[in-house]
Design a protein around this motif. Structure first.
Motif, mmCIF file in Angstrom:
data_model
loop_
_atom_site.group_PDB
_atom_site.id
_atom_site.type_symbol
_atom_site.label_atom_id
_atom_site.label_comp_id
_atom_site.label_asym_id
_atom_site.label_seq_id
_atom_site.Cartn_x
_atom_site.Cartn_y
_atom_site.Cartn_z
ATOM 1 N N PRO A 225 0.803 -1.215 0.026
ATOM 2 C CA PRO A 225 -0.145 -0.062 -0.039
ATOM 3 C C PRO A 225 0.937 1.047 -0.049
ATOM 4 O O PRO A 225 1.958 1.088 0.554
ATOM 5 N N PRO A 226 0.265 2.370 -0.202
ATOM 6 C CA PRO A 226 1.255 3.692 -0.330
ATOM 7 C C PRO A 226 1.627 3.944 1.176
ATOM 8 O O PRO A 226 1.067 3.527 2.008
ATOM 9 N N ALA A 228 3.914 2.790 2.838
ATOM 10 C CA ALA A 228 4.261 1.608 3.714
ATOM 11 C C ALA A 228 5.722 1.905 3.736
ATOM 12 O O ALA A 228 6.224 0.979 4.864
ATOM 13 N N GLY A 229 6.455 2.305 2.930
ATOM 14 C CA GLY A 229 7.999 2.450 3.061
ATOM 15 C C GLY A 229 8.839 1.605 1.899
ATOM 16 O O GLY A 229 9.813 1.403 2.379
ATOM 17 N N SER A 231 9.576 2.508 -0.871
ATOM 18 C CA SER A 231 10.960 3.328 -1.606
ATOM 19 C C SER A 231 12.069 3.468 -0.734
ATOM 20 O O SER A 231 13.162 3.196 -0.923
ATOM 21 N N VAL A 245 11.525 9.260 -1.650
ATOM 22 C CA VAL A 245 10.684 9.061 -0.433
ATOM 23 C C VAL A 245 10.109 10.372 0.257
ATOM 24 O O VAL A 245 10.515 11.467 0.182
HETATM 25 N N1 LIG Z 1 10.136 5.808 11.301
HETATM 26 C C1 LIG Z 1 10.378 5.112 10.047
HETATM 27 N N2 LIG Z 1 9.964 5.727 8.774
HETATM 28 C C2 LIG Z 1 9.819 5.128 7.834
HETATM 29 C C3 LIG Z 1 10.581 4.098 7.471
HETATM 30 N N3 LIG Z 1 10.486 3.739 6.290
HETATM 31 C C4 LIG Z 1 10.077 4.709 5.700
HETATM 32 N N4 LIG Z 1 9.590 5.826 6.499
HETATM 33 C C5 LIG Z 1 8.539 6.871 6.197
HETATM 34 O O1 LIG Z 1 7.343 6.461 5.717
HETATM 35 C C6 LIG Z 1 7.090 7.488 4.770
HETATM 36 C C7 LIG Z 1 6.925 6.791 3.377
HETATM 37 O O2 LIG Z 1 8.013 6.244 2.732
HETATM 38 P P1 LIG Z 1 8.174 5.776 1.296
HETATM 39 O O3 LIG Z 1 9.489 5.151 1.435
HETATM 40 O O4 LIG Z 1 7.916 7.029 0.480
HETATM 41 O O5 LIG Z 1 6.927 4.753 1.170
HETATM 42 P P2 LIG Z 1 6.520 4.268 0.053
HETATM 43 O O6 LIG Z 1 5.967 2.862 0.160
HETATM 44 O O7 LIG Z 1 7.389 4.206 -1.121
HETATM 45 O O8 LIG Z 1 4.907 5.104 -0.402
HETATM 46 P P3 LIG Z 1 4.376 5.425 -1.894
HETATM 47 O O9 LIG Z 1 5.545 5.738 -3.056
HETATM 48 O O10 LIG Z 1 3.711 6.705 -1.831
HETATM 49 O O11 LIG Z 1 3.615 4.281 -2.128
HETATM 50 C C8 LIG Z 1 8.279 8.421 4.489
HETATM 51 O O12 LIG Z 1 8.081 9.512 5.638
HETATM 52 C C9 LIG Z 1 9.340 7.746 5.091
HETATM 53 O O13 LIG Z 1 10.307 8.491 5.807
HETATM 54 C C10 LIG Z 1 11.041 3.332 8.686
HETATM 55 O O14 LIG Z 1 11.933 2.231 8.681
HETATM 56 N N5 LIG Z 1 10.924 4.067 9.808
#
Ligand SMILES: Nc1nc2c(ncn2[C@@H]2O[C@H](COP(=O)(O)OP(=O)(O)OP(=O)(O)O)[C@@H](O)[C@H]2O)c(=O)[nH]1
Ligand SMILES: [Mg+2]
Length: 442
Positions: A225-226, A228-229, A231, A245
């Motif tokens: 899902p969007p 989720a982390g 990237s 990110v």
């Molecule tokens: N505390 C914490 N925050 C994280 C972690 N990984 C990602 N984040 C945060 O979660 C948010 C989303 O991270 P992305 O990696 O962009 O998530 P994504 O799944 O790629 O999102 P979309 O591209 O929108 O689908 C960001 O603000 C990150 O900084 C983690 O391991 N710990």
């Protein structure tokens, strides 16, 4: 008609200690004589030479010449190799000098290998192995390409072709001499032969695309899902900021791919758009690409935020043996298990459990690609032709009981497909495409 004599830089372009210029064709000896103003060197012996311009006598460089009279050369033609200092100006001057000799021209991409193929120095599968060897970037790629270059794959195909020809001969004999009392019934002799061939081909095809993955890379898709982390996880695995990110859900739209080497195997990890009802047409296209990439991948890495339930859209995309990871483990200490998928808690932020995830992925890749056994299919071209041959055999086998003439055509189709693999027969239409993609001889 006398073929042109072709000239090319055989070593890499750019500045180097030594550059190798290769000349192949009937005027190769003339080139050596024109540039050195002396007799041809002893065959296959490195001979020191002062190279000069044929017309002006201007000194160009000091180097080494090698002379390979036909047929004992790479191409099967007269070949000369000039080892000179690897500066761009030296290389340009030497190539200019060779091209001033009558009958010479610059080689097209892949032309040296094509001539080697046409002169029976290597077959098509071996030539492809050679191109792969030049392109090999990982240890597994090098091993596989070297095996193919040395004819391991060709030997398999040649064996199949010989068995097909034997079966075809039995069948044709029965068509030509229908009244003769042949010792065994045809179906009894040709049937098992064809069945064992079809089984061998089936085993060869049923290899989890190992050879193609070693050559082109094992493919992992990160989906979930969007926000989720996903990237962040890609960046942590790649150890660089490959994907953007942000805390805005729906940040990633395109598929972002990073190449890694795990256990000596090339691996492509793809980050994809978050799966949800898209807010606009661009995001919808991103989701479509995410699902397509997930489907094509060898392994899907499902990603959910720690504490969140994996959505149905994600669970529907995962296949048995895929992995599910919980990200942002630093935010939450609980870890849930989701049915058949072992769940892993990782944090891209703190690096927690990232080494474990990486070693799990490495084991997966090594398990699938690492079985060193018989030579494997390395290209889609091979897979297509082997599938074609097997399908023809499967049509032919049940027809045998109706009479030889019903099976003969399909056995010929199978033999033809296998013959095309090594280029033994009828590959004129393929040659331009295959050899122009080779980087050697450029
Ligand atoms: N505390 C914490 N925050 C994280 C972690 N990984 C990602 N984040 C945060 O979660 C948010 C989303 O991270 P992305 O990696 O962009 O998530 P994504 O799944 O790629 O999102 P979309 O591209 O929108 O689908 C960001 O603000 C990150 O900084 C983690 O391991 N710990
Ligand atoms: Mg993203």
């Amino acid at each position: 008609m006398k073929p042109d004599t072709i000239v090319a830089l055989a070593s890499g372009a750019g500045r180097a200690g030594v550059a190798v210029i290769r000349v192949s064709g009937p005027a190769s000896g003339d080139v050596l004589r024109a540039l050195s103003d002396r007799d041809l060197p002893k065959p296959r012996h490195a001979t020191r030479m002062a190279f000069c311009a044929p017309n002006s006598g201007l000194s160009l460089d000091d180097g080494i010449a090698l002379w390979f009279p036909k047929p004992a050369s790479f191409t099967g033609e007269d070949v000369a190799e000039l080892h000179v200092h690897g500066g761009p100006a030296v290389v340009a001057a030497i190539i200019d000098a060779t091209l001033s000799v009558s009958g010479t021209r610059l080689a097209e991409p892949g032309e040296f290998t094509r001539r080697a193929f046409e002169n029976g120095k290597l077959d098509l599968a071996e030539a492809e192995g050679l191109a792969d060897l030049v392109d090999a970037e990982t240890e597994a790629q090098r091993r596989q390409a070297l095996r193919q270059r040395r004819g391991a794959l060709s030997a398999v195909y040649d064996d199949w072709r010989a068995r097909l020809i034997e079966a075809a001969a039995l069948i044709e004999a029965e068509i030509d001499f229908p009244d003769e009392e042949l010792p065994d019934a045809l179906a009894q002799r040709a049937g098992p032969l064809l069945a064992s061939l079809a089984a061998d081909m089936g085993r060869h095809l049923d290899d989890a695309h190992r050879g193609e993955r070693i050559r082109d890379g094992y493919r992992i898709a990160i989906i979930g899902p969007p926000n989720a982390g996903k990237s962040s996880l890609l960046n942590a695995l790649a150890q660089r900021e490959a994907a953007i990110v942000s805390d805005i859900p729906g940040t990633t739209r395109d598929v972002v791919e990073v190449r890694l080497v795990l256990a000596g195997y090339p691996v492509w990890i793809a980050d994809t758009a978050g799966l949800r009802e898209a807010a606009d047409a661009i995001e919808a296209e991103g989701v479509r690409r995410a699902l397509a990439r997930a489907e094509e991948a060898d392994l899907r890495l499902g990603v959910v935020e720690a504490g969140a339930e994996p959505p149905a859209s994600l669970m529907a995309t995962l296949q048995p043996n895929d992995l599910l990871v919980q990200t942002k483990a630093d935010l939450l200490r609980t870890s849930a298990a989701y049915g058949e998928y072992g769940v892993f808690g990782v944090s891209a932020l703190t690096g927690e459990a990232m080494p474990e995830l990486l070693s799990l992925l490495t084991r997966r890749v090594a398990d699938v690609l690492g079985r060193e056994e018989a030579p494997v299919l390395t290209r889609a071209r091979h897979r297509r032709l082997v599938e074609e041959a097997r399908a023809a055999l499967e049509r032919a086998i049940p027809m045998l009981s109706r009479g030889p003439e019903f099976a003969a055509e399909d056995v010929r189709v199978a033999a033809h497909a296998i013959g095309r693999l090594t280029g033994r027969i009828d590959v004129e239409d393929l040659l331009d495409e295959i050899f122009s993609s080779f980087c050697i001889g450029k």
